[in-house]
Design a protein around this motif. Structure first.
Motif, short mmCIF file in Angstrom:
data_model
loop_
_atom_site.label_atom_id
_atom_site.label_comp_id
_atom_site.label_asym_id
_atom_site.label_seq_id
_atom_site.Cartn_x
_atom_site.Cartn_y
_atom_site.Cartn_z
N LEU A 148 0.94 -1.10 -0.12
CA LEU A 148 0.02 -0.24 0.01
C LEU A 148 0.72 1.18 0.30
O LEU A 148 0.33 2.24 0.01
CB LEU A 148 -0.78 -0.04 0.84
CG LEU A 148 -1.80 -1.30 1.70
CD1 LEU A 148 -2.97 -0.82 2.32
CD2 LEU A 148 -3.29 -1.10 -0.09
N ARG A 158 -7.57 0.02 -1.72
CA ARG A 158 -7.76 -0.06 -0.18
C ARG A 158 -8.51 1.05 0.29
O ARG A 158 -9.94 0.96 1.10
CB ARG A 158 -6.79 0.06 0.47
CG ARG A 158 -6.40 -0.08 1.88
CD ARG A 158 -6.84 -1.13 2.38
NE ARG A 158 -6.97 -2.25 3.72
CZ ARG A 158 -6.22 -3.37 4.42
NH1 ARG A 158 -7.07 -4.39 3.57
NH2 ARG A 158 -6.91 -3.34 5.37
N ARG A 162 -12.94 0.26 1.74
CA ARG A 162 -13.22 0.36 3.61
C ARG A 162 -14.44 0.91 3.78
O ARG A 162 -15.31 1.38 3.31
CB ARG A 162 -12.20 1.03 3.92
CG ARG A 162 -12.14 1.38 5.39
CD ARG A 162 -11.27 2.71 6.11
NE ARG A 162 -9.93 2.65 5.36
CZ ARG A 162 -8.73 1.66 6.12
NH1 ARG A 162 -9.05 0.86 7.21
NH2 ARG A 162 -7.60 1.96 4.85
#
Length: 270
Positions: A148, A158, A162
């Motif tokens: 990441l 990501r 989330r």
């Protein structure tokens, strides 16, 4: 290995014994090698291990009932344990698990005789060497964080998923998974190269194995001088410190040179 001779079955053994047992072959060793008294082969109870000799070479063998199926976890463990124990005191050419011939004479005639020069030469090349397997496994959280931080697209995906439901973010999850898998594969290649480099002073033969887990960082077999095991362990400890909290490294061995010997069946042309 002891120096006691293991006697061959007497000529007068019954025909029933000859037809209800066969000879399991574990591997090839120099002719001066003898099994330790406590050596155990496949079977329940474990079979007694002996040798069949021909010139400069010999085969580690044991008798097995012909009506007993092979392949239990205990059988596999016994096969490996005998070979791996032998390699600490003598070179050994491991045979494929489940190699069986009709009797001791067949072992001599079909496996040893006619192949003596080739097998003796192979044993000479393995003298003093042993195989070790180096495995490294990425720490899941550490490698994900690393990806990441290095890949902005992965970080954006990501954030996108989330707190969202799996159905609503299915495509984003698939895209992120593809990025992670591809990045781990690239890192695995680089970390494997780094491992081989770290062991280069040992002048090893190296065989890269296929990963057994999606988070494998390294999976290689190395053939090195047995007396340099301490140096091997030290090199891996130093690499472990370099990769602390990122990759957990383990070392298996010493073991027979499974990855560096062609595993032919008894009776195949030599």
């Amino acid at each position: 290995m002891s120096t006691e001779q293991t006697e061959r079955p007497e000529q007068g053994d019954s025909d029933e014994t000859a037809t209800t047992t066969a000879v399991y072959v574990y591997g090839i060793v120099p002719s001066d090698v003898e099994p330790e008294e406590h050596a155990e082969g496949v079977g329940n109870p474990p079979a007694e291990v002996s040798v069949v000799k021909s010139g400069r070479i010999a085969a580690l063998v044991s008798e097995i009932p012909t009506d007993r199926a092979l392949g239990t976890p205990d059988d596999l463990e016994a096969h490996a344990a005998l070979l791996d124990g032998t390699v600490t005191v003598a070179p050994v050419l491991p045979l494929r698990f489940g190699a069986v011939l009709t009797d001791r004479d067949a072992v001599a005639a079909e496996l040893l005789e006619g192949n003596e020069d080739e097998l003796a030469s192979a044993l000479d090349q393995l003298d003093g060497l042993a195989q070790f397997v180096v495995k490294g496994r990425y720490d899941e959280r550490a490698i994900l964080q690393e990806i990441l931080e290095e890949n902005s697209e992965a970080a954006q995906l990501r954030e996108q998923i989330r707190g969202q439901s799996e159905d609503a973010t299915r495509e984003a999850r698939m895209a992120l998974g593809e990025i992670i898998n591809a990045t781990i594969e690239a890192k695995r290649n680089e970390d494997t190269r780094r491992t081989v480099e770290a062991l280069s002073s040992l002048d090893p033969m190296v065989n890269e194995r296929q990963p057994t887990h999606e988070q494998d960082a390294v999976h290689i077999a190395v053939l090195v001088e047995l007396e340099r095991q301490d140096e091997l362990e030290q090199a891996l400890q130093e690499l472990g410190r370099e990769w602390e909290d990122r990759v957990e490294i383990s070392l298996l061995g010493p073991m027979a040179a499974y990855d560096f010997v062609a595993k032919s069946d008894p009776g195949e042309g030599g």
